[in-house]
Design a protein around this motif. Structure first.
Motif, mmCIF file in Angstrom:
data_model
loop_
_atom_site.group_PDB
_atom_site.id
_atom_site.type_symbol
_atom_site.label_atom_id
_atom_site.label_comp_id
_atom_site.label_asym_id
_atom_site.label_seq_id
_atom_site.Cartn_x
_atom_site.Cartn_y
_atom_site.Cartn_z
ATOM 1 N N THR A 47 0.813 -1.229 0.000
ATOM 2 C CA THR A 47 0.000 0.000 0.000
ATOM 3 C C THR A 47 0.842 1.272 0.000
ATOM 4 N N SER A 48 2.145 1.144 -0.216
ATOM 5 C CA SER A 48 3.106 2.262 -0.229
ATOM 6 C C SER A 48 3.558 2.687 1.160
ATOM 7 N N ASN A 49 3.004 2.118 2.233
ATOM 8 C CA ASN A 49 3.468 2.464 3.576
ATOM 9 C C ASN A 49 4.903 2.000 3.794
ATOM 10 N N THR A 50 5.175 0.743 3.466
ATOM 11 C CA THR A 50 6.533 0.223 3.627
ATOM 12 C C THR A 50 7.490 0.930 2.678
ATOM 13 N N LYS A 51 7.010 1.284 1.496
ATOM 14 C CA LYS A 51 7.831 2.031 0.539
ATOM 15 C C LYS A 51 8.286 3.360 1.138
ATOM 16 N N ALA A 52 7.397 4.044 1.855
ATOM 17 C CA ALA A 52 7.742 5.328 2.471
ATOM 18 C C ALA A 52 8.859 5.159 3.495
ATOM 19 N N VAL A 53 8.784 4.090 4.278
ATOM 20 C CA VAL A 53 9.829 3.822 5.277
ATOM 21 C C VAL A 53 11.146 3.508 4.569
ATOM 22 N N ALA A 54 11.087 2.680 3.524
ATOM 23 C CA ALA A 54 12.288 2.302 2.773
ATOM 24 C C ALA A 54 12.979 3.523 2.179
ATOM 25 N N GLN A 55 12.200 4.419 1.611
ATOM 26 C CA GLN A 55 12.773 5.614 0.998
ATOM 27 C C GLN A 55 13.412 6.518 2.042
ATOM 28 N N GLU A 56 12.797 6.595 3.221
ATOM 29 C CA GLU A 56 13.358 7.413 4.296
ATOM 30 C C GLU A 56 14.708 6.853 4.733
ATOM 31 N N TYR A 114 8.976 -4.855 4.878
ATOM 32 C CA TYR A 114 7.772 -5.606 4.498
ATOM 33 C C TYR A 114 6.573 -5.178 5.349
ATOM 34 N N PRO A 115 5.357 -5.370 4.813
ATOM 35 C CA PRO A 115 4.173 -5.265 5.670
ATOM 36 C C PRO A 115 3.997 -6.579 6.423
ATOM 37 N N VAL A 116 3.450 -6.503 7.620
ATOM 38 C CA VAL A 116 3.200 -7.712 8.414
ATOM 39 C C VAL A 116 1.814 -8.245 8.072
ATOM 40 N N ARG A 173 3.182 1.380 13.111
ATOM 41 C CA ARG A 173 1.791 1.208 12.698
ATOM 42 C C ARG A 173 1.497 2.117 11.515
ATOM 43 N N ALA A 174 0.709 1.608 10.585
ATOM 44 C CA ALA A 174 0.329 2.417 9.431
ATOM 45 C C ALA A 174 -0.386 3.688 9.868
ATOM 46 N N ALA A 175 -1.111 3.610 10.989
ATOM 47 C CA ALA A 175 -1.852 4.769 11.492
ATOM 48 C C ALA A 175 -0.928 5.847 12.073
ATOM 49 N N ARG A 176 0.351 5.503 12.270
ATOM 50 C CA ARG A 176 1.298 6.450 12.865
ATOM 51 C C ARG A 176 2.413 6.833 11.888
#
Length: 286
Positions: A47-56, A114-116, A173-176
């Motif tokens: 969903t691009s959440n993990t992608k955002a962390v990876a890019q950071e 990865y997403p869990v 968490r995706a919410a955070r």
């Protein structure tokens, strides 16, 4: 005679200028350049959440980055993705992935993101792990999740790659996700990947029975999250630079949306209270 003196004076001045001029890199400097580890940030993101962390992470480290892509992508529908992922895990038949461009052999440190799903890393990560040997590599897990799964997925990773050195991981968490950049900064500094000041947190003290005020903090943090229906029993807390972090031990109760599902038993819930903000849980350890 005067000519000889002038020659000697010129030679002396020339030698002095050479000795005072800029020096070449020392052996120590060269050794430090050679010793800098080659790092890769490798991730799968739905969903691009993990992608955002990876890019950071890659940006802060100046590391190479690559995405793991499923040959037959999940269609994006939540329920369909859950059903397909559960079927793959139950049957042990994992999705094919596109070949990577990165040569894993040349990297010393690999960040794996990865997403869990169902308490562990998503199936495309399983496919990739089945294709590689990370023996001797330093591996740093990072993940995104709905409620938790960092600890359990790291255990699975250590079992899958017993000859790799699994370093402390990061989960959010995706919410955070808005809190992630500052947390990544502290995580990378605390683990020696980048230089800079970081807050070293004290250990949690011994737990004690929750008070009414602490129970109210717990309830406010988990309110509205349907997959977490638990009652806080004991707690410990520690000071943060901008608030307080609580570690609750809670008893799981039957979920309201799935009353026939048996309780998971005891669980740990981390809750953060930032000054001026409502309590929020950061992860659950089941």
């Amino acid at each position: 005679m005067k000519s000889l003196k002038l020659i000697l004076v010129f030679a002396t001045v020339t030698l002095a200028a050479i000795s005072c001029g800029p020096k070449k890199n020392t052996q120590k400097d060269e050794a430090q350049k050679v010793e800098a580890p080659k790092m890769l940030v490798l991730y799968y993101s739905q969903t691009s959440n993990t992608k955002a962390v990876a890019q950071e992470i890659a940006t802060r480290l100046g590391a190479d980055i690559e995405e793991i892509v499923a040959a037959n992508p999940y269609d994006g529908d939540f329920q369909a993705t859950i059903e397909r992922g559960k079927k793959e895990l139950d049957e042990g038949i994992y999705p094919e992935i596109q070949p990577l461009k990165s040569d894993i052999a040349k990297y010393e440190v690999i960040f794996i993101g990865y997403p869990v799903w169902f308490g562990t890393y998503a199936p495309p990560i399983i496919t990739w792990l089945n294709q590689v040997d990370l023996s001797g590599k330093k591996v740093v897990p990072f993940c995104t999740f709905g409620s938790g799964g960092l600890d359990s997925s790291v255990r699975d990773l250590a079992e899958a790659e017993p000859n790799a050195k699994i370093l402390p991981g990061y989960g959010v968490r995706a919410a955070r996700l808005e809190a992630m950049p500052k947390e990544i900064d502290q995580f990378l500094k605390a683990n020696g990947f980048i230089e800079g000041e970081f807050t070293k947190l004290e250990a949690f003290p011994e737990q004690h029975p929750v008070s009414e005020e602490e129970a109210a903090i717990f309830n406010a943090a988990v309110e509205g999250y349907p997959m977490l229906n638990a009652e806080a029993k004991t707690v410990a807390s520690r000071t943060l630079p901008n608030g307080t972090e609580y570690l609750f031990t809670a008893a799981d109760r039957p979920r309201e949306d799935k009353p026939n599902m048996p309780p998971a038993g005891e669980l740990k819930v981390y809750v953060t209270v930032v000054e001026g903000e409502a309590p929020v849980f950061t992860q659950v350890v089941r």
